[in-house]
Design a protein around this motif. Structure first.
Motif, PDB file in Angstrom:
ATOM      1  N   GLU A  33       0.844  -1.183   0.000  1.00  0.00           N
ATOM      2  CA  GLU A  33       0.000   0.000   0.000  1.00  0.00           C
ATOM      3  C   GLU A  33       0.884   1.239   0.000  1.00  0.00           C
ATOM      4  O   GLU A  33       1.829   1.349   0.768  1.00  0.00           O
ATOM      5  N   THR A  35       1.085   5.478   0.075  1.00  0.00           N
ATOM      6  CA  THR A  35       0.381   6.698   0.472  1.00  0.00           C
ATOM      7  C   THR A  35       1.091   7.886  -0.137  1.00  0.00           C
ATOM      8  O   THR A  35       2.293   8.076   0.066  1.00  0.00           O
ATOM      9  N   LYS A  44      -4.255   6.937  -0.813  1.00  0.00           N
ATOM     10  CA  LYS A  44      -3.675   5.598  -0.742  1.00  0.00           C
ATOM     11  C   LYS A  44      -3.945   4.844  -2.042  1.00  0.00           C
ATOM     12  O   LYS A  44      -4.992   5.002  -2.655  1.00  0.00           O
TER      13      LYS A  44
END
Length: 468
Positions: A33, A35, A44
């Motif tokens: 993930e 960001t 995100k």
């Protein structure tokens, strides 16, 4: 094997991109993930790194080009399993078509059909040749002779030929017996084992051992990767190139330590002579100012190199940055109150190999008198040998090195020494210097970049960057 990176808002969308662009046989190497931005408002996304076979991808594109638009759209949206089944059926149909065409090309020998019924034949000698027997004889004489042009041998010639062949075979058997007898008398230690055998690598993975060592990896480092592969990959799959290469790529990505985002105020640049330490510091200052809009100050503590201050002043004037020259520990107490107004303070130290205790004491005396918010970068050249890199790191450990910057990536022909270094020292990577341009040739280190430098997956030059 090729590697490509995808980024999407969700895992489902990212996997759909992998399936659409790389085909159903793509192997997922990593997913994380990402960001963008800071705080609660940061966006995100999901980043997936996948490996694929170029042959399978080309086959998928070929099948799609033969489909009608509606069928192609349905094929693209179908699950990966259905796509794979469709591609397999296409291969089978193509092979069947090739076999039919090959069968049609073979010459057909005419056959004859008797006009008499089986129940009307009393004895075998009553079966007579068909009316067109003469035509068949001509066909046998003219056509079949092409496939068997050797004239028939007489019984005497055939017997003589057989006797000669038997004698020849007996002679060869006797020669083999003599060779075996000589072989038993020779010492058996001269037989060379396959590459990596002495390190515990089995024969199935010996090719990859040779490949990794040719890329510059030390024998024990390459063996460690493949020994782990032997325990994780079943023996029946160790001959599959894509499976083994995908595991090697995942292993390298997992074992490359990378320094986290830097928020420290003081950045100390140290290293041996010829490592490109000063130019690397200037590139980093340019990156902070131009790309990240940070307030930066430059400081030089090098009192040994002639003209070091003048060179740094020129760079500071070009970037419009404050420059300070530190000559003693007392100078630090004079300038520290004014440094609170800047985001980052980049400090250049003298280029020393620290072979003598006096050199270590000199560096320690010139360091800033604060232990808060300090990061020490050890700058090394990718042109150095493995033993030299490890020895320099050992000497600088007394100064509590935080991470490592490798320079001269564009000049080095192999980059396996970078992976050898981080495996031997466990020092995290901070950045790379890949050329002489400022600040374009300064880039933050990533595990994907190290993988590409070792295996040359993209086939690009070091200065062009990686584009997975």
């Amino acid at each position: 094997m090729q590697i490509k990176k995808f980024e999407a808002r969700s895992m489902k969308e990212a996997l759909e991109l992998v399936k659409t662009q790389l085909g159903p046989d793509a192997v997922i190497l990593s997913a994380k993930e990402v960001t963008k931005g800071f705080g609660l408002g940061g966006q995100k996304s999901i980043e997936i790194t996948a490996a694929y076979s170029e042959n399978v991808l080309q086959h998928k594109k070929y099948i799609e080009s033969k489909m009608q638009p509606q069928v192609r759209e349905a094929f693209t949206k179908a699950p990966a399993r259905n796509q794979k089944e469709t591609m397999q059926k296409s291969i089978e149909q193509k092979l069947a078509q090739m076999q039919r065409e090959e069968t049609r090309k073979k010459p057909m020998i005419p056959t004859t059909v008797s006009q008499r019924r089986y129940v009307d034949i009393d004895r075998e000698d009553e079966v007579q040749a068909p009316v067109h027997q003469a035509a068949v004889s001509r066909y046998n004489d003219n056509t079949l002779s092409k496939y068997n042009p050797t004239p028939q041998l007489t019984q005497v010639a055939q017997s003589t030929f057989n006797n000669l062949e038997v004698d020849h075979l007996k002679s060869e058997i006797d020669q083999l017996k003599n060779l075996l007898g000589q072989f038993k008398q020779m010492p058996q230690g001269f037989v060379q084992a396959h590459p990596g055998a002495e390190q515990g690598v089995n024969y199935n993975l010996s090719y990859y051992y040779s490949m990794l060592t040719r890329k510059g990896l030390l024998p024990e480092v390459a063996a460690e990767i493949l020994i782990q592969a032997q325990t994780q990959i079943s023996p029946d799959k160790q001959n599959q190139k894509t499976v083994v290469e995908a595991y090697i790529a995942r292993y390298i990505l997992k074992t490359v330590p990378v320094a986290q985002e830097n928020f420290e105020q003081f950045h100390l640049f140290m290293g041996p002579s010829g490592s490109g330490k000063t130019s690397t510091m200037v590139k980093y200052a340019s990156d902070l100012v131009l790309n990240h809009k940070k307030r930066v100050a430059l400081i030089s503590t090098d009192t040994l190199k002639i003209g070091a201050d003048e060179q740094m002043k020129i760079f500071a004037q070009i970037l419009n940055l404050p420059f300070i020259s530190i000559r003693s520990e007392a100078d630090w107490f004079k300038v520290l109150p004014y440094l609170n107004q800047v985001d980052h303070v980049l400090v250049d130290f003298a280029s020393l190999n620290l072979k003598a205790a006096d050199e270590l004491r000199y560096i320690q005396k010139m360091m800033p008198p604060t232990s808060d918010s300090v990061r020490t970068h050890l700058v090394l050249s990718a042109m150095s040998k493995d033993a030299d890199l490890i020895e320099v790191h050992r000497r600088y450990q007394a100064l509590e090195v935080s991470d490592v910057i490798f320079t001269s990536l564009d000049e080095a022909s192999m980059h396996g020494n970078i992976y050898n270094f981080i495996q031997k020292t466990q020092a995290p990577l901070f950045a790379f210097g890949i050329g002489s341009r400022t600040p374009e040739d300064f880039e933050r280190a990533t595990a994907e970049r190290v993988l590409d430098l070792i295996l040359n997956i993209t086939g690009s030059k070091a200065e062009t960057g990686i584009n997975l």
